[in-house]
Design an enzyme around this catalytic site. Structure first.
Site: not given
Length: 177
Positions: A40-41
């Site tokens: 995930d970012k």
């Protein structure tokens, strides 16, 4: 071909984004490679990319998955009881996790500065743990540490099976096959 990439914080694990956010295309200029799995970012560290569909399947198939190891900074003084609970598997909204391998570690000396830095509170300590899991549920490590009372502040994937981040700096990649 296998590409090892040290994904920086706040970079999406895809090559395009209509909202102008940072993507893999800002770092990797190799045509026809695709991420084998996600990160995930808000997370950093090892991401594998390949141009081989069969290899991608081997790397991501739940039945064949290898351990993924993360170095995680959590809020609070991480306890033996929390490690024991994670080691047994923990019930999340989408089911019980498989047992994790967990240990408290000293703050790693190899970690790069993050931009922006994590939030710190003067009266709440932080701890570092190493956690290895075989699953890859959405934001699983973050949800697991929160479930035992230690919210994740920083999450860095160190390895996936036999593949290790090594000395790659944030934003760097190397082709290994």
């Amino acid at each position: 071909m296998i590409v090892l990439f040290n994904k920086p914080y706040n970079v999406l694990t895809k090559f395009t984004d209509n909202d102008g956010r940072a993507t893999l295309a800002d770092y990797i200029k190799i045509p026809n490679v695709y991420a084998a799995g996600r990160l995930d970012k808000d997370s950093e560290g090892l991401l594998l990319l390949t141009d081989d569909g069969q290899l991608n399947h081997q790397l991501t198939d739940p039945k064949l998955k290898s351990y993924k190891t993360y170095v995680v900074q959590v809020e609070g003084d991480f306890s033996d009881e929390a490690a024991r609970k994670l080691g047994l598997g923990i019930l999340l909204k989408d089911g019980k996790t498989l047992p994790a391998k967990v240990k408290k570690i000293a703050p790693p000396d190899w970690i790069w500065a993050r931009t922006p830095p994590i939030r710190e509170r003067k009266n709440i300590p932080t701890s570092w743990i190493e956690i290895s899991i075989k699953e890859g549920k959405n934001r699983q490590v973050r949800r697991m540490t929160a479930a035992v009372g230690f919210p994740t502040l920083r999450l860095i994937r160190r390895s996936i099976g036999q593949y290790d981040l090594g000395d790659l700096k944030s934003g760097e990649y190397k082709i290994i096959k």
